[in-house]
Design an enzyme around this catalytic site. Structure first.
Site, PDB file in Angstrom:
ATOM      1  N   GLU B  60       0.603  -1.560  -0.120  1.00  0.00           N
ATOM      2  CA  GLU B  60       0.112   0.063   0.049  1.00  0.00           C
ATOM      3  C   GLU B  60       1.130   0.814  -0.151  1.00  0.00           C
ATOM      4  OE1 GLU B  60      -0.581  -2.999   2.261  1.00  0.00           O
ATOM      5  OE2 GLU B  60      -2.197  -3.583   1.518  1.00  0.00           O
ATOM      6  N   HIS B 129     -11.496  -6.394   7.996  1.00  0.00           N
ATOM      7  CA  HIS B 129     -12.120  -6.017   6.491  1.00  0.00           C
ATOM      8  C   HIS B 129     -13.762  -5.291   6.759  1.00  0.00           C
ATOM      9  CE1 HIS B 129     -10.159  -9.575   5.151  1.00  0.00           C
ATOM     10  NE2 HIS B 129      -9.978  -8.783   4.104  1.00  0.00           N
TER      11      HIS B 129
END
Lengths: 379, 324
Positions: B60, B129
């Site tokens: 990321e 998540h």
């Protein structure tokens, strides 16, 4: 039980390849080898001037800091060859993503000295509006991107610029500078990996000055060289004597040509030594053997080495050298006088550039600050 | 007019802007060949090629860091972080680099770009998540934060985001990615960044919410009896810059406020809303400001519907605030 290092098929990563060198520490050189570089005399003198400029600015700024006239300074003493030699390998359209000790690169690329000193004072003439500590210059004209103080974060940016240039078919390369400490950061690894996967035209330049504040390079990595890390990502690497400006220039020029020709990223490790403190807030005598530093400072000084070389080949007379010193001193003196006299940035600059336009909330916050400052002239 | 879900609306916006502006590039994990794990970038690589729709390595910080470089060079990257729970390796790049670039360079190096990231719970995603990390970023000067709640808004806001001069964190409520469906005009239209929307006008209680929580609030109003208190439901749509005018106008009218957000309660964005209202409209208040939020726990798996603000909890808070 197997002894360590005896696993079949395992290659121990111990090989250290010798740094490239053109001028030895004692000033000796092979004239044929040097001539083959084909560097014109004006360029040699430009390299020398660039190095001398850093040396003199650093000395002057250090004095100002000790006099309490500026808050902080980070010298590049002893690294002038690595700074200027690498800088000279890039063109005006190329980009530079610097770390702390590359201000000399900005100056070499045309950042006005006045501008550099204005940034140190953080005054109303500072292009970056007094937003950062000294030694954080940056300007668009020189394609020298304003750094943060965070380590290695500029390297993914270097890769992104290179990727963008590649997408736009612009034939530029990007110089991504770092110190040896940066090679421990995640962003270093992320950047090298992205650069290699996307074959981005980046020249990674590691000024391995062997110290990250108090941490020696042996405490930073078990890799025999910084160049090994690049090779782990599939990136070819060069290693040069960072105190030999010709070696730094020759290797980086070759590296830049490689990247520009579509070879992808390449890595240059310039082996040097931080002979000064990390910054004016540091005292190296508390953590390292300064007799080692003395050897680097006195026997391997890049500026003295190059000056000796230029004298021997007859490119620099004592008179010219003295005149150069004098001109630089005068330019710095004049810039310091002007920039010290300049006031702080306008209060309203506090809220500029957070966004393209200040938000209502920011305007309200500024008004609250301004209202409590009746003695200060408002703009 | 076609009926889209939020994913289709996002995809439509990206396609329109990529056709119009050659500087828009998309990058992220699995966004190209696969079209994204939620399919939001489906078909884009086919149409625009691998140079403009890039599958990146799994890092990321590299996605955001390289996108910053692209923005510095003049491209308009739209970077995807696959789940906002995974945004933290890029936290330094977002907070210390992206958000500060224009400021620290005195305007020499702006880096306008969009980070798209699905956020929020209710999909049985557990700790990693499901999170709603908007408050971390709202606390960082230099970032604009946009959170749509419908396909119509998603498209119009994303088109605006790609034309902004500032970095935008575009957070997509994945719980309603497919569930929220609605008419979406074909072609271009934009919704201004920084404007809240009064979804249901009312005079009784101001209810502030954003993203998936809008639907929880509407359910509380329509199915759990909270409608009897005549709530005025406001979808913030943009957290930064905040549409304080719309919020305060409503609060001055109703004198009562319920704030609904699914992030942990403490220091969540609702805390800021509460502070602003207390600073600017205290004398208009007839009741304490109520917050219905997630718990100050990591996001749970099995009991996630108990953790998330439910229509029942919201209806109860509206009733209590109205009756106070």
């Amino acid at each position: 039980m197997r002894s360590v290092g005896s696993i079949e098929g395992c290659v121990p990563p111990t090989e250290r390849f010798t740094p490239q060198q053109y001028i030895a520490p004692d000033g000796s050189f092979d004239p044929t080898k040097v001539a083959a570089l084909g560097i014109p005399r004006e360029q040699l003198l430009k390299l020398y001037r660039g190095m001398l400029l850093i040396r003199i600015i650093d000395e002057r700024m250090l004095t100002l800091q000790r006099q309490g006239r500026i808050s902080f300074y980070g010298e590049a003493r002893g690294q002038e060859a690595a700074v200027v030699g690498t800088a000279a390998a890039f063109g005006p359209s190329d980009y530079v993503l610097p770390a702390l000790r590359e201000a000399g690169v900005a100056l070499y690329r045309g950042l006005p000295l006045q501008s550099y000193i204005a940034q140190i004072y953080g005054n109303s003439n500072d292009l970056t509006k007094g937003r950062q500590m000294p030694c954080h210059p940056g300007n668009r004209a020189s394609r020298y991107v304003t750094m943060s103080s965070c380590i290695a974060t500029q390297l993914p940016h270097a890769v992104g610029i290179a990727m963008a240039a590649k997408i736009k078919h612009d034939p530029i390369v990007v110089a991504g500078y770092m110190g040896d400490g940066a090679t421990s950061e995640g962003d270093f690894h992320v950047a090298l990996n992205f650069a290699a996967v996307f074959r981005a035209p980046v020249v990674f330049i590691c000024q391995n000055n062997q110290w990250a504040i108090s941490t020696p390079v042996t405490g930073q990595t078990a890799s025999p060289t910084m160049a090994h890390k690049a090779m782990g990502y599939g990136i070819p690497a060069l290693r040069v004597d960072g105190n030999d400006v010709l070696a730094c220039y020759a290797a980086t020029k070759e590296a830049a040509a490689y990247a520009r020709a579509g070879g992808g990223p390449i890595f240059v490790e310039a082996l040097t030594y931080r002979v000064s403190a990390h910054s004016t807030s540091d005292d190296p005598s508390r953590y390292r053997d300064e007799s080692v530093t003395a050897v680097w400072k006195n026997e391997r000084d890049p500026l003295a080495r190059f000056r000796h070389f230029l004298r021997v080949i007859g490119a620099l007379s004592e008179g010219v050298d003295a005149a150069l010193h004098e001109a630089i001193e005068a330019e710095i003196k004049s810039a310091v006088v002007t920039e010290e006299a300049a006031g702080p940035p306008l209060l309203q600059t506090l809220i500029e550039d957070v966004f393209a336009k200040p938000t209502a909330a920011l305007r309200e916050q500024l008004a609250e600050v301004a209202a409590a400052l009746p003695s200060r002239p408002q703009h | 007019m076609p009926v889209y879900n939020i994913i289709q609306a996002v995809n439509d916006a990206l396609r329109i802007e990529m056709r119009k502006n050659g500087n828009i590039v998309v990058l992220g994990e699995d966004v190209g060949n696969f079209g994204g794990v939620f399919r939001a970038t489906s078909g884009l690589q086919e149409e625009f090629g691998k140079e403009r729709v890039m599958d990146t390595p799994l890092a990321e910080a590299g996605i955001i860091g390289s996108a910053i470089g692209m923005a510095l060079y003049g491209l308009r990257p739209v970077a995807e972080i696959q789940f906002s729970d995974f945004i933290f390796p890029a936290f330094d790049q977002i907070v210390n680099e992206l958000a500060k670039f224009r400021y620290r360079s005195g305007g020499e190096y702006p880096a306008p770009m969009v980070i798209r990231t699905p956020y929020g719970g209710g999909i049985r995603g557990g700790h990693y998540h499901s999170q709603s990390p908007e408050a971390y970023f709202a606390h960082t000067p230099g970032l604009k934060i946009v959170i749509p709640s419908s396909p119509y808004d998603a498209k119009g806001l994303l088109l605006s985001a790609m034309r902004e001069e500032d970095p935008i964190l575009f957070m997509e409520p994945k719980r309603i990615y497919r569930a929220a469906r609605g008419e979406v005009p074909e072609g271009e239209y934009t919704i201004p960044i920084g404007q809240a929307k009064v979804v249901r006008p009312g005079k009784g209680v101001t209810v502030l919410c954003y993203g998936a929580m809008l639907h929880t609030v509407l359910e509380a109003v329509e199915k759990q009896g909270a409608g009897e208190f005549d709530p005025e439901v406001i979808d913030l749509r943009t957290l930064v810059p905040l549409d304080t005018d719309t919020i305060l106008e409503s609060v001055r009218k109703t004198g009562r406020v319920v704030i609904v957000y699914e992030a942990p309660k403490t220091c969540g964005f609702g805390a800021e809303l509460s502070a602003i209202i207390a600073e600017k409209a205290l004398l208009h208040l007839e009741a304490p400001i109520a917050r219905v939020a997630g718990l100050d726990t990591p996001f749970p798996y099995t009991l996630e519907m108990e953790y998330l603000p439910s229509p029942e909890r919201v209806a109860k808070a509206i009733a209590e605030t109205a009756r106070f």
